[in-house]
Enzyme design. Structure first.
Site, PDB file in Angstrom:
ATOM      1  N   SER A   8       0.856  -1.180   0.000  1.00 32.74           N
ATOM      2  CA  SER A   8       0.000   0.000   0.000  1.00 32.74           C
ATOM      3  C   SER A   8       0.892   1.231   0.000  1.00 32.74           C
ATOM      4  O   SER A   8       2.071   1.161   0.347  1.00 32.74           O
ATOM      5  CB  SER A   8      -0.937   0.003   1.209  1.00 32.74           C
ATOM      6  OG  SER A   8      -0.211  -0.119   2.421  1.00 32.74           O
ATOM      7  N   GLU A  10       1.270   5.665   0.670  1.00 29.23           N
ATOM      8  CA  GLU A  10       0.738   6.883   1.280  1.00 29.23           C
ATOM      9  C   GLU A  10       1.097   8.088   0.423  1.00 29.23           C
ATOM     10  O   GLU A  10       2.236   8.243  -0.016  1.00 29.23           O
ATOM     11  CB  GLU A  10       1.303   7.086   2.689  1.00 29.23           C
ATOM     12  CG  GLU A  10       0.765   8.349   3.358  1.00 29.23           C
ATOM     13  CD  GLU A  10       1.289   8.541   4.753  1.00 29.23           C
ATOM     14  OE1 GLU A  10       0.809   7.824   5.656  1.00 29.23           O
ATOM     15  OE2 GLU A  10       2.174   9.404   4.956  1.00 29.23           O
ATOM     16  N   HIS A  70      -7.338   9.708   5.710  1.00 24.89           N
ATOM     17  CA  HIS A  70      -6.939  10.004   7.078  1.00 24.89           C
ATOM     18  C   HIS A  70      -7.990  10.878   7.745  1.00 24.89           C
ATOM     19  O   HIS A  70      -8.516  11.818   7.140  1.00 24.89           O
ATOM     20  CB  HIS A  70      -5.604  10.747   7.088  1.00 24.89           C
ATOM     21  CG  HIS A  70      -4.423   9.871   6.870  1.00 24.89           C
ATOM     22  ND1 HIS A  70      -3.214  10.071   7.515  1.00 24.89           N
ATOM     23  CD2 HIS A  70      -4.231   8.792   6.065  1.00 24.89           C
ATOM     24  CE1 HIS A  70      -2.344   9.147   7.123  1.00 24.89           C
ATOM     25  NE2 HIS A  70      -2.946   8.368   6.241  1.00 24.89           N
ATOM     26  N   ASP A 102      -2.035  15.844  15.733  1.00 27.47           N
ATOM     27  CA  ASP A 102      -1.239  16.782  16.525  1.00 27.47           C
ATOM     28  C   ASP A 102      -1.833  18.175  16.438  1.00 27.47           C
ATOM     29  O   ASP A 102      -2.520  18.517  15.477  1.00 27.47           O
ATOM     30  CB  ASP A 102       0.209  16.810  16.011  1.00 27.47           C
ATOM     31  CG  ASP A 102       0.888  15.455  16.124  1.00 27.47           C
ATOM     32  OD1 ASP A 102       0.787  14.842  17.205  1.00 27.47           O
ATOM     33  OD2 ASP A 102       1.505  15.014  15.134  1.00 27.47           O
ATOM     34  N   TYR A 139       3.615   2.447  16.917  1.00 28.93           N
ATOM     35  CA  TYR A 139       4.931   3.074  17.079  1.00 28.93           C
ATOM     36  C   TYR A 139       5.934   2.062  17.624  1.00 28.93           C
ATOM     37  O   TYR A 139       5.975   1.817  18.836  1.00 28.93           O
ATOM     38  CB  TYR A 139       4.815   4.279  18.023  1.00 28.93           C
ATOM     39  CG  TYR A 139       3.908   5.348  17.473  1.00 28.93           C
ATOM     40  CD1 TYR A 139       4.420   6.393  16.710  1.00 28.93           C
ATOM     41  CD2 TYR A 139       2.536   5.285  17.682  1.00 28.93           C
ATOM     42  CE1 TYR A 139       3.584   7.348  16.176  1.00 28.93           C
ATOM     43  CE2 TYR A 139       1.685   6.254  17.151  1.00 28.93           C
ATOM     44  CZ  TYR A 139       2.217   7.272  16.398  1.00 28.93           C
ATOM     45  OH  TYR A 139       1.390   8.229  15.852  1.00 28.93           O
ATOM     46  N   LYS A 159      -7.248   0.767  20.760  1.00 34.64           N
ATOM     47  CA  LYS A 159      -7.704   1.043  19.392  1.00 34.64           C
ATOM     48  C   LYS A 159      -8.192  -0.236  18.714  1.00 34.64           C
ATOM     49  O   LYS A 159      -9.193  -0.231  17.990  1.00 34.64           O
ATOM     50  CB  LYS A 159      -6.576   1.709  18.584  1.00 34.64           C
ATOM     51  CG  LYS A 159      -6.269   3.134  19.045  1.00 34.64           C
ATOM     52  CD  LYS A 159      -5.266   3.839  18.147  1.00 34.64           C
ATOM     53  CE  LYS A 159      -3.855   3.429  18.403  1.00 34.64           C
ATOM     54  NZ  LYS A 159      -2.875   4.311  17.693  1.00 34.64           N
ATOM     55  N   PHE A 210      12.460  15.153  11.088  1.00 31.94           N
ATOM     56  CA  PHE A 210      11.195  14.440  11.250  1.00 31.94           C
ATOM     57  C   PHE A 210      11.292  13.431  12.394  1.00 31.94           C
ATOM     58  O   PHE A 210      10.375  13.285  13.200  1.00 31.94           O
ATOM     59  CB  PHE A 210      10.835  13.690   9.961  1.00 31.94           C
ATOM     60  CG  PHE A 210      10.374  14.575   8.834  1.00 31.94           C
ATOM     61  CD1 PHE A 210       9.996  15.891   9.041  1.00 31.94           C
ATOM     62  CD2 PHE A 210      10.321  14.078   7.538  1.00 31.94           C
ATOM     63  CE1 PHE A 210       9.570  16.696   8.002  1.00 31.94           C
ATOM     64  CE2 PHE A 210       9.898  14.871   6.480  1.00 31.94           C
ATOM     65  CZ  PHE A 210       9.527  16.189   6.711  1.00 31.94           C
ATOM     66  N   HIS A 260       3.764  -0.926   3.800  1.00 33.77           N
ATOM     67  CA  HIS A 260       3.145   0.368   3.507  1.00 33.77           C
ATOM     68  C   HIS A 260       4.267   1.356   3.204  1.00 33.77           C
ATOM     69  O   HIS A 260       5.137   1.591   4.047  1.00 33.77           O
ATOM     70  CB  HIS A 260       2.333   0.850   4.712  1.00 33.77           C
ATOM     71  CG  HIS A 260       1.533   2.085   4.465  1.00 33.77           C
ATOM     72  ND1 HIS A 260       0.434   2.112   3.628  1.00 33.77           N
ATOM     73  CD2 HIS A 260       1.662   3.349   4.938  1.00 33.77           C
ATOM     74  CE1 HIS A 260      -0.088   3.324   3.615  1.00 33.77           C
ATOM     75  NE2 HIS A 260       0.648   4.090   4.397  1.00 33.77           N
TER      76      HIS A 260
END
Length: 285
Positions: A8, A10, A70, A102, A139, A159, A210, A260
């Protein structure tokens, strides 16, 4: 080698006409690889919300790709987010990437009054609206705001319990980081697919910036690999493809069959990685 693979991609919504051209060039080049889905991001604080919606709708209407939109908890009430989700469902969008998000200022997170407080709440709310496929974030090195790795894993478990069907990880560079995280997640009873997020690196300085913000460690060997190539973009691309290919092949050897790719709206490196995995567009007849 590609028989049991799922990939996939992004993308992020364009901010300028030139970026719009770049995005759709990437979409056109990567679409023949038949990804499971393509996700479209939000900016911080939902700053690109309308552009995200427009991009998702265009992918849905003009391509055969399955878009995943998203959605974040920030800067919107529950009623506003619910309305967006209903509109997506009515438009044929069946996949949401549900995130906390965020704050626009980059300061400490505060829930929007009248909004969904956290990603688990958002997942639960989306499931009440329609039977969406829902991906969430994971994460491997812990969310930068998490009290501990165990606390961060508890967040992921909530989740999943709320209805998430897939977790996509923050990018990482050492394969052991992912495999250790996967072992811990499985031991905690998290059984949904956990998909490694792969970021090909061409600009080490940007990645360092980042990574500091998102809690990803950048190994010294990675910086050393790109040392002295600041003024040589073509060689940087070759090195980037080699480094990322080694990463995905190591993961493949560990039995990972879903990836991904964070494309940054550029197709070339992702195309190279997919070819290295044995994924390629069907030959023209």
């Amino acid at each position: 080698m590609s028989d049991d693979l799922a990939i996939s991609f992004e993308f992020f919504p364009p901010k300028t006409p030139e970026m719009e051209v770049s995005l759709w060039n990437a979409v056109e080049k990567l679409a023949p690889l038949a990804p499971s889905f393509v996700s479209v991001t939000y900016g911080a604080g939902g700053s690109t919300r309308e552009r995200t919606h427009a991009t998702v709708r265009r992918i849905r209407q003009e391509t055969k790709l399955e878009p995943a939109a998203h959605l974040t908890c920030v800067a919107a009430t529950r009623a506003e987010i619910d309305a967006i989700a209903r509109d997506y469902w009515a438009s044929g969008v069946r996949h949401i990437v549900a995130l906390r998000g965020d704050t626009p200022t980059g300061g400490p997170y505060e829930a929007t009054p009248g909004g969904y407080a956290y990603a688990a709440d958002l997942v639960e709310g989306l499931k009440r609206i329609a039977p969406f496929e829902i991906s969430v974030a994971a994460y491997p090195e812990g969310h930068p705001e998490a009290r501990s790795l165990d606390a961060d894993l508890d967040v992921l478990k909530r989740k999943v319990d709320a209805g998430a069907t897939r977790a996509i990880t923050q990018y990482f560079f050492d394969v052991d980081v992912f495999t250790r995280f996967l072992e811990r997640a499985r031991a905690a009873g998290i059984s949904i697919p956990i998909v490694p997020g792969i970021l090909p690196v061409t600009n080490v300085a940007q990645v360092l910036k980042f990574s500091k913000a998102c809690g990803t460690s950048v190994p010294q060997w990675l910086a050393d690999t790109f040392e002295g190539l600041d003024a040589d973009p073509e060689t940087r691309k070759l090195v980037a493809a080699s480094v990322a290919a080694e990463q995905v092949l190591k993961l493949r050897a560990e039995g990972i069959s879903e990836f991904h790719f964070y494309t940054l709206n550029r197709a070339e490196l992702t195309l190279a990685l997919c070819r290295r995995l044995g994924v390629r567009a069907p030959a023209a007849v």
